[in-house]
Design a protein around this motif. Structure first.
Motif, PDB file in Angstrom:
ATOM      1  N   ALA A 148      13.376  37.433  36.889  1.00  0.00           N
ATOM      2  CA  ALA A 148      13.020  36.140  36.050  1.00  0.00           C
ATOM      3  C   ALA A 148      12.638  36.374  34.912  1.00  0.00           C
ATOM      4  O   ALA A 148      11.653  37.336  34.453  1.00  0.00           O
ATOM      5  CB  ALA A 148      12.097  35.184  36.948  1.00  0.00           C
ATOM      6  N   ALA A 149      13.373  35.927  33.754  1.00  0.00           N
ATOM      7  CA  ALA A 149      12.850  35.973  32.582  1.00  0.00           C
ATOM      8  C   ALA A 149      11.575  35.200  32.229  1.00  0.00           C
ATOM      9  O   ALA A 149      11.557  34.130  32.492  1.00  0.00           O
ATOM     10  CB  ALA A 149      14.051  35.692  31.562  1.00  0.00           C
ATOM     11  N   LYS A 150      10.535  35.771  31.711  1.00  0.00           N
ATOM     12  CA  LYS A 150       9.247  35.143  31.393  1.00  0.00           C
ATOM     13  C   LYS A 150       9.387  34.041  30.274  1.00  0.00           C
ATOM     14  O   LYS A 150      10.054  34.709  29.237  1.00  0.00           O
ATOM     15  CB  LYS A 150       8.308  36.130  31.164  1.00  0.00           C
ATOM     16  N   PRO A 151       9.016  32.997  30.514  1.00  0.00           N
ATOM     17  CA  PRO A 151       9.232  31.924  29.247  1.00  0.00           C
ATOM     18  C   PRO A 151       8.405  32.511  28.246  1.00  0.00           C
ATOM     19  O   PRO A 151       7.329  32.997  28.356  1.00  0.00           O
ATOM     20  CB  PRO A 151       8.886  30.670  29.631  1.00  0.00           C
ATOM     21  N   LYS A 152       8.923  32.082  27.021  1.00  0.00           N
ATOM     22  CA  LYS A 152       8.042  32.454  25.860  1.00  0.00           C
ATOM     23  C   LYS A 152       6.692  31.880  25.628  1.00  0.00           C
ATOM     24  O   LYS A 152       6.935  30.418  25.951  1.00  0.00           O
ATOM     25  CB  LYS A 152       8.912  32.481  24.477  1.00  0.00           C
ATOM     26  N   SER A 153       5.519  32.388  25.097  1.00  0.00           N
ATOM     27  CA  SER A 153       4.249  31.480  25.035  1.00  0.00           C
ATOM     28  C   SER A 153       4.765  30.745  23.720  1.00  0.00           C
ATOM     29  O   SER A 153       5.810  30.854  22.953  1.00  0.00           O
ATOM     30  CB  SER A 153       3.187  32.365  24.831  1.00  0.00           C
ATOM     31  N   PHE A 154       3.835  29.627  23.649  1.00  0.00           N
ATOM     32  CA  PHE A 154       4.018  28.677  22.528  1.00  0.00           C
ATOM     33  C   PHE A 154       3.759  29.659  21.241  1.00  0.00           C
ATOM     34  O   PHE A 154       4.570  29.221  20.319  1.00  0.00           O
ATOM     35  CB  PHE A 154       2.951  27.518  22.394  1.00  0.00           C
ATOM     36  N   ALA A 155       2.986  30.661  21.204  1.00  0.00           N
ATOM     37  CA  ALA A 155       2.802  31.431  19.992  1.00  0.00           C
ATOM     38  C   ALA A 155       3.986  32.172  19.623  1.00  0.00           C
ATOM     39  O   ALA A 155       4.188  32.233  18.441  1.00  0.00           O
ATOM     40  CB  ALA A 155       1.389  32.447  20.300  1.00  0.00           C
ATOM     41  N   GLU A 156       4.533  32.834  20.758  1.00  0.00           N
ATOM     42  CA  GLU A 156       5.910  33.593  20.708  1.00  0.00           C
ATOM     43  C   GLU A 156       6.872  32.645  20.095  1.00  0.00           C
ATOM     44  O   GLU A 156       7.954  33.022  19.418  1.00  0.00           O
ATOM     45  CB  GLU A 156       6.397  34.268  21.783  1.00  0.00           C
ATOM     46  N   GLN A 157       6.846  31.265  20.314  1.00  0.00           N
ATOM     47  CA  GLN A 157       7.967  30.229  19.804  1.00  0.00           C
ATOM     48  C   GLN A 157       7.510  29.926  18.418  1.00  0.00           C
ATOM     49  O   GLN A 157       8.482  29.201  17.867  1.00  0.00           O
ATOM     50  CB  GLN A 157       7.882  29.044  20.717  1.00  0.00           C
ATOM     51  N   GLY A 158       6.562  30.321  17.939  1.00  0.00           N
ATOM     52  CA  GLY A 158       6.255  30.133  16.627  1.00  0.00           C
ATOM     53  C   GLY A 158       5.352  28.780  16.344  1.00  0.00           C
ATOM     54  O   GLY A 158       4.957  28.263  15.056  1.00  0.00           O
ATOM     55  N   ARG A 159       4.795  28.345  17.368  1.00  0.00           N
ATOM     56  CA  ARG A 159       4.118  27.046  17.124  1.00  0.00           C
ATOM     57  C   ARG A 159       2.605  27.409  16.669  1.00  0.00           C
ATOM     58  O   ARG A 159       2.154  28.532  16.765  1.00  0.00           O
ATOM     59  CB  ARG A 159       3.868  26.381  18.750  1.00  0.00           C
ATOM     60  N   VAL A 160       1.667  26.572  16.208  1.00  0.00           N
ATOM     61  CA  VAL A 160       0.703  26.716  15.475  1.00  0.00           C
ATOM     62  C   VAL A 160      -0.544  25.956  16.298  1.00  0.00           C
ATOM     63  O   VAL A 160      -0.198  24.739  16.968  1.00  0.00           O
ATOM     64  CB  VAL A 160       0.554  26.110  14.139  1.00  0.00           C
ATOM     65  N   ALA A 161      -1.487  26.762  16.672  1.00  0.00           N
ATOM     66  CA  ALA A 161      -2.823  26.074  17.421  1.00  0.00           C
ATOM     67  C   ALA A 161      -3.506  25.041  16.855  1.00  0.00           C
ATOM     68  O   ALA A 161      -3.786  25.208  15.401  1.00  0.00           O
ATOM     69  CB  ALA A 161      -3.618  27.308  18.059  1.00  0.00           C
TER      70      ALA A 161
ATOM     71  N   THR B  27      -6.510  23.224  23.445  1.00  0.00           N
ATOM     72  CA  THR B  27      -5.609  23.827  22.345  1.00  0.00           C
ATOM     73  C   THR B  27      -4.318  23.237  22.651  1.00  0.00           C
ATOM     74  O   THR B  27      -3.524  23.248  23.517  1.00  0.00           O
ATOM     75  CB  THR B  27      -5.450  25.398  22.476  1.00  0.00           C
ATOM     76  N   LEU B  28      -3.773  22.598  21.513  1.00  0.00           N
ATOM     77  CA  LEU B  28      -2.458  22.215  21.261  1.00  0.00           C
ATOM     78  C   LEU B  28      -1.685  22.893  20.446  1.00  0.00           C
ATOM     79  O   LEU B  28      -2.026  23.400  19.506  1.00  0.00           O
ATOM     80  CB  LEU B  28      -2.470  20.545  20.687  1.00  0.00           C
ATOM     81  N   TRP B  29      -0.357  23.190  20.794  1.00  0.00           N
ATOM     82  CA  TRP B  29       0.576  24.189  20.114  1.00  0.00           C
ATOM     83  C   TRP B  29       1.543  23.147  19.415  1.00  0.00           C
ATOM     84  O   TRP B  29       2.314  22.705  20.296  1.00  0.00           O
ATOM     85  CB  TRP B  29       1.090  25.117  21.218  1.00  0.00           C
ATOM     86  N   LEU B  30       1.536  23.070  18.160  1.00  0.00           N
ATOM     87  CA  LEU B  30       2.303  22.351  17.678  1.00  0.00           C
ATOM     88  C   LEU B  30       3.351  22.894  16.825  1.00  0.00           C
ATOM     89  O   LEU B  30       3.206  23.963  16.370  1.00  0.00           O
ATOM     90  CB  LEU B  30       1.606  21.350  16.612  1.00  0.00           C
ATOM     91  N   GLU B  31       4.638  22.381  16.534  1.00  0.00           N
ATOM     92  CA  GLU B  31       5.465  22.435  15.697  1.00  0.00           C
ATOM     93  C   GLU B  31       5.001  22.988  14.286  1.00  0.00           C
ATOM     94  O   GLU B  31       4.372  21.939  13.905  1.00  0.00           O
ATOM     95  CB  GLU B  31       6.725  21.996  15.653  1.00  0.00           C
ATOM     96  N   PRO B  32       5.475  24.007  13.414  1.00  0.00           N
ATOM     97  CA  PRO B  32       4.652  24.146  12.377  1.00  0.00           C
ATOM     98  C   PRO B  32       4.888  23.110  11.070  1.00  0.00           C
ATOM     99  O   PRO B  32       3.902  22.864  10.557  1.00  0.00           O
ATOM    100  CB  PRO B  32       5.447  25.551  11.801  1.00  0.00           C
TER     101      PRO B  32
END
Length: 135
Positions: A20-33, A90-95
């Motif tokens: 099973a492919a591990k989903p990318k973390s929010f940081a790996e998706q480029g989101r900002v904390a 911690t919220l992970w927001l689109e840049p």
């Protein structure tokens, strides 16, 4: 003597099993904390709402914040502040949204926690089923 189960287990290696492919973390998706302080009960209820809707809690926060910043924040004279017992979330927001939110917070001289708490209470207040002490 090996049992049938042992033979089967030896015949099937880990490499033969689909991974099973591990989903990318929010940081790996480029989101900002963005760290904020919220009542723990409120965050638990937000997670429950997200689960009921089949969404990620982080996405609930971001979509509610986007609506609040666009529609209400410029006119909002009073924002609620979290209690001293609030926990760090911690919220992970689109840049691009993170930049927009930070600019608006700086311009209005507001704390992120106050905006997030006010947003969540106004957007999901009835669904949160919180005690009056938090409202």
């Amino acid at each position: 003597m090996l049992s049938a189960l042992d033979n089967w287990a030896d015949a099937v290696s880990d490499s033969a099993m689909p991974s099973a492919a591990k989903p990318k973390s929010f940081a790996e998706q480029g989101r900002v904390a963005l760290s904020v302080r919220l009542p723990a009960l409120l965050h638990r209820r937000m997670r429950a709402i997200a689960l009921e809707r089949g969404e990620r809690v982080n996405d609930l926060y971001q979509s509610a914040l986007a609506r609040f910043v666009a529609d209400r924040l410029p006119d909002e004279p009073f924002l609620r502040g979290p209690p001293t017992s609030a926990t760090q979330i911690t919220l992970w927001l689109e840049p691009s949204f993170h930049r927009q939110l930070k600019a608006e917070l700086d311009r209005r001289e507001q704390f992120a926690s106050n905006v997030v708490l006010t947003t969540v209470l106004e957007e999901y207040g009835a669904d949160l089923q919180l005690t009056d002490a938090v409202r």
